[in-house]
Write a protein that holds these residues in place. Structure first.
Motif: not given
Ligand code: HEM
Lengths: 380, 656
Positions: B451-464, B470-472
């Motif tokens: 879940a953590h990896h996933l959240a990170q990746n999603v956030a990375a995609k949404n962020q410039g 990255l926010p948790v």
């Protein structure tokens, strides 16, 4: 007074002229050529069959000149077609003549087309009472037969191109025997056409043939059945080479009898009666073709039994195909007896022969479709 | 009974009776019939003998009727036929000749003596030319009768044809099971219905070497030999002892390039005290061997006890360490349980069949060419309660729609079709990628990491790219973990149930889509986590990897319907085949062939020899010649022949 010698029926040998002898010589030469080239691949039975075939076709050609011409034409066209292949199967779709005319597949397609045309022409000839159209129809039927045999011969050759071990005579699956069926039925009909000097039955007989043509087309386009498949072990036997043709002379004759019966029933009701041969002639034809069919079907069944004894270990196993062959046989044995019971002629027998075709078709096709058994002849 | 109508009825009855046996499959194991018809109809049909129609008593009775009728017919008609064959019918009187339907009277110029002799000479020459045989008879009034016949051999055809039927039937009877039926009725023999070792079969179910006729089967594994065959009767069998021993050295199947079988061959060795040295011979389909009157045929083949090595995966366990398992076809093995192989969760494996070649048509429309997909095994898993499921598992991955899968099918009973579990292969064409993913998705300890990896990746995609830390997103990660927990308990099915319980109907579709997407993304992460652990290159997100993940998740979900946690992956095998031989002793065969030859001879004579008779009555008193002709078959040929002869005779003897 006339000289009685004029009435002496000449024996076959007395009737032969030099063309007949040349014809037989050609066939024999062909057989010897094949023997010298391929003897090492043949067993003793196949050698006997090879020379037997030369003898049988010589005899047939002597008795019925047209068959001789057909044999020569088939040989010539097939050899020409084969020479165009240069031993490469791919050329069937590349070389113009092969692609559009005489590769195995194209020749068979031409056969189909010409059978359809022949049927239409026969019917036209009958309605218009046109002698010319009748002659055209006969010519078309002969041409279809020529193309069909060429198709089979070249297919035989093609099977060896796939791989020498795959090569086999093209009477080994439903697709191939349907072609054989069309050809044999057509030849039987042409024979009677000549003997009885009647072309009015062509339309009826070609109806049955074209039903088979329809099947061939469906089988080709829907099922790709035209692809050459190697033989399963049970079919690798010299018996196949005579069992199957004997069977199809039987099936062909029975179909012919059924077609003529249909004509009989119509004429008996007064329909087309003025265009069709007399009831006596029709009746005679029905009897003759059933007699021929019965004799050959008997031989075929016996050959089948001998083959079964060799392949499966028993001459009779009550396998569905065998059993249905017996049923067909019993049916026509009953028919022949009925004919001898006084007073039973005409419509009853004609109906019986017509229904006989349904029984025969089931034995031929239905068994493969609906029942399972030892016969590895192919399912749909 | 010797009437023709009776004959026709019997032929029809036999035909119709024969149909029954082709419609109902004969000689199946009785359990199949019970399943098909239910107990009541099964027993009813059994009483009627419908499972082996052609050996039932009533069928034999029909045959007997036909043959009796045929024999009576021969008995009644033969004397007549022989008489007709020999006679010239020279006793015919003028009166009877005048009654013929086919006749003609010629007026001849004064039949004085010299002319009479001349006319007679001409007629005789004519008959000779036409192949007729003849006899003379002077009538009481001084006129002379020439009685001629041709083609009377046709009459012998009748005798040949109909005796042929009797001979064939006699031959069939010799090879049939009538002797056994009688012995069974008398209580001298009984079929054995139990599956017991051959040596335990009691004498009452054994047939001695003297048995004149039998048709039995023998299954010989490579490297073994035997001297008995089994004769199947109804739902049981008899043991047929052989006067020699047959050993199988080797069994071979050869294949065409396309994979279809080309030949089945057995190298057999016959040992017999009567032989100085063992007899070695190769038999194949269409090429049997006959020894001491027993014909030995190649009839089929089966497994002869192939040795197998498996990796056993426990699909529902969160570890990915398969166990090794060895087995042999036709033997049993044990899975699960404690160290002794006992306990409630013990599963018995019954190894049923191994096939080295499987020709299957895998093209989607069935139009492509069938090809060989390699070995498979069939086995049953039986749990502690005795419940069994059947499995078929292929050793090599199979190509379906351009992708490769390990395939295993399961069914709960023989009437069902197999339900297949498809496991996609990884980059190395191995099953490990899937097994690792499966283990991870079953392991709750790993969910948070995923879940953590996933959240990170999603956030990375949404962020410039320029943003820093990255926010948790803790609520998001929690919901992913929750979703994975549900998924681990039953795959998509479980997730669907959760949705059904918690989400209002209108929103379900949207929720399902979101969940599925989330599971896909999570699985993608899980897959890459495993790859990273194994130091393999990671998956990049593209259509191909998405379909791999999707296939893996489908496989994961189907796993819960596989009926067992155990997946048997075939690693190795040592192939051993068994050849199926058919052995027959058939004293009736010669009779059947003799009858067949008679039959063909008879039919051809009957149909192609035409009996015709001609009577020529020379009447000097009235200067007439009377011509009459008859045939026992009145068809067109006869009419034509009569007209022809009538005119030819006119030309011969009537001077113009
Ligand atoms: C399976 C059994 C039988 C077979 C295969 C068989 C076959 C034949 C055949 C092929 C013919 C010749 C038909 C023709 O020339 O058109 C024939 C004729 C005949 N059959 Fe049979 N038959 C059988 C049973 C019987 C029986 C049971 C009878 C007793 C009534 C019988 C009585 C006759 C008679 C009287 C003839 C006519 C002979 C003549 O006038 O030349 N057949 N049979």
């Amino acid at each position: 007074m006339n000289n009685v010698m004029d009435y002496q029926a000449k024996t076959l040998l007395q009737r032969l002229n030099w063309q007949d002898w040349l014809y037989a010589l050609l066939l024999m030469a062909g057989a010897i050529f094949a023997y010298r080239k391929y003897a090492s691949y043949m067993d003793i039975y196949e050698v006997v069959f090879l020379f037997g075939a030369a003898a049988v076709f010589s005899y047939l050609g002597w008795q019925w000149k047209a068959i001789g011409k057909l044999v020569l034409a088939v040989a010539a066209v097939s050899l020409f077609s084969i020479s165009l292949y240069h031993g490469d199967q791919a050329r069937a779709t590349q070389t113009f003549l092969l692609k559009f005319l005489i590769s195995s597949q194209s020749a068979i397609m031409w056969m189909n087309v010409m059978f359809v045309l022949a049927m239409v022409t026969y019917w036209f000839a009958m309605f218009k009472r046109s002698v010319f159209a009748g002659n055209v129809a006969t010519a078309l039927t002969w041409s279809a037969t020529l193309m069909g045999f060429v198709g089979l011969m070249v297919r035989w050759y093609e099977s060896y191109l796939i791989a020498p071990e795959v090569g086999h005579i093209p009477i080994s699956n439903l697709y191939e025997v349907f072609i054989l069926f069309c050809l044999i039925t057509a030849l039987l009909y042409l024979h009677y056409e000549k003997n009885y000097n009647t072309k009015q039955l062509g339309g009826f007989v070609l109806l049955v043939i074209n039903a088979a043509v329809g099947f061939i087309l469906w089988y080709t386009f829907d099922r790709q059945a035209n692809n050459i498949q190697p033989l399963v072990p049970a079919l690798q036997s010299y018996w196949m080479k005579i069992h199957v043709p004997a069977n199809f002379i039987g099936y062909g004759s029975f179909s012919l009898a059924a077609s003529v019966s249909a004509a009989y029933l119509l004429a008996n009701k007064g329909l087309l009666a003025s265009r069709l041969p007399s009831l006596e002639v029709l009746d005679d034809l029905i009897y003759k073709s059933i007699a021929v069919g019965f004799a050959f079907f008997t031989i075929a069944t016996i050959l089948g039994a001998i083959w079964a004894a060799e392949a499966w270990g028993g001459y009779w196993s009550w396998d569905p195909k065998e059993t249905w062959a017996l049923i067909v046989w019993l049916n026509y044995a009953a028919w022949l007896h009925l004919r001898m019971v006084k007073g039973l002629r005409g419509p009853v027998l004609a109906w019986w022969a017509l229904i006989g075709l349904i029984v025969t078709t089931f034995a031929f096709l239905g068994v493969n479709m609906f029942l399972s058994g030892l016969h590895s002849y192919g399912t749909l | 009974m010797s009437s023709m109508r009776f004959a026709v009825s019997m032929l029809s009855v036999l035909g119709i009776a024969s149909i029954i046996g082709t419609v109902l499959k004969q000689n199946e194991p009785y359990s199949n019939y019970i399943i098909k018809f239910g107990q009541f109809w099964f027993s009813f049909f059994e009483t009627l003998g419908l499972y082996d129609v052609y050996h039932s008593s009533w069928f034999l009775v029909i045959l007997l009727f036909l043959i009796t009728s045929c024999s009576l017919c021969i008995y009644r008609n033969s004397p007549l036929m022989i008489k007709e064959w020999r006679t010239f019918k020279e006793q015919a009187t003028e009166k009877s000749l005048n009654a013929f339907s086919h006749q003609e009277t010629y007026a001849v110029n004064a039949l004085e003596n010299s002319n009479l002799a001349n006319t007679k000479q001409q007629l005789i020459l004519f008959l000779n030319a036409k192949g007729f045989k003849y006899k003379f008879k002077t009538q009481s009034d001084g006129s002379e009768l020439i009685a001629a016949k041709a083609g009377t051999h046709q009459r012998l055809g009748y005798i040949f044809t109909h005796s042929a039927m009797v001979v064939i039937f006699f031959g069939g009877l010799l090879d049939g099971n009538l002797p056994f039926k009688v012995q069974e009725l008398l209580g001298l023999k009984r079929i054995e219905t139990l599956d017991i070792p051959e040596s335990k079969v009691p004498a009452i179910s054994r047939l001695s070497v003297d048995n004149p006729s039998f048709r039995g089967n023998m299954t010989l594994p490579e490297g073994t030999s035997d001297n008995v065959a089994f004769v199947r009767v109804r739902d049981g069998y008899l043991v047929q002892e052989l006067p020699f021993r047959i050993g199988l050295k080797d069994f071979r199947i050869e294949h065409y390039a396309t994979g279809q079988p080309k030949s089945f061959e057995s190298d057999i060795v016959i040992t017999d005290p009567d032989l100085k040295a063992p007899l070695t011979k190769t038999i194949s389909v269409n090429h049997p061997l006959t020894y001491k009157g027993v014909a030995i045929y190649q009839s089929d083949f089966q497994d002869g006890g192939t040795k197998l090595n498996f990796k056993v995966w426990n699909l529902l366990a969160k570890d990915n360490h398969p166990q090794a398992l060895d087995g042999t076809i036709f033997q049993k093995g044990i899975l699960g349980g404690d160290a002794k192989g006992e306990g409630a969760n013990v599963v018995k494996v019954e190894y049923n069949d191994f096939r080295k070649f499987n020709i299957i048509n895998l093209s989607p429309d069935g139009k492509g060419k069938p090809h060989n997909v390699g070995p498979n095994i069939t086995y049953k898993l039986r749990d502690a309660q005795g419940q069994a499921r059947e499995y078929v598992t292929y050793m090599q991955p199979m190509q379906i729609d351009g992708k490769y899968y390990f395939i295993s099918g399961m069914r709960e009973s023989v009437q069902e079709d197999f339900h297949y579990l498809r496991i996609p292969v990884d980059d190395d064409l191995s099953i490990n990628g899937f097994m690792n993913l499966r283990a991870t998705l079953l392991d709750p300890a790993k969910f948070e990491e995923i879940a953590h990896h996933l959240a990170q990746n999603v956030a990375a995609k949404n962020q410039g790219p320029n943003d820093k830390a990255l926010p948790v997103n803790q609520p998001f990660e929690n919901s992913v973990v929750q979703l994975l927990r549900n998924f681990a308990q039953g795959g998509y099915n479980q997730v669907a149930q959760v949705i059904e319980k918690n989400v209002p109907e209108k929103e379900r579709e949207v929720a399902a889509k979101a969940y599925i997407k989330m599971i896909n993304l999570a699985a993608f992460e899980a897959y890459n986590m495993n790859l990273a652990t194994n130091k393999k290159p990671l998956l990049v997100n593209n259509a191909e990897t998405q379909s791999l993940i999707q296939d893996s998740l489908n496989g994961f979900s189907d796993m819960f319907f596989y009926g067992t946690p155990y997946f048997l992956q075939l690693e190795n095998f040592e192939h051993k085949e068994a050849s199926g031989l058919q052995l027959t002793k058939s004293p009736g065969e010669k009779w059947v062939y003799l009858g067949s030859a008679l039959l063909v001879l008879g039919i051809f004579s009957m149909m192609y020899i035409r009996e015709r008779r001609i009577w020529l009555l020379l009447k000097p008193a009235s200067n007439q010649v009377h011509f009459s002709m008859s045939s026992n078959r009145k068809n067109l040929d006869f009419e034509q022949e009569f007209s022809l002869y009538r005119e030819q005779i006119r030309n011969l003897i009537v001077s113009k």
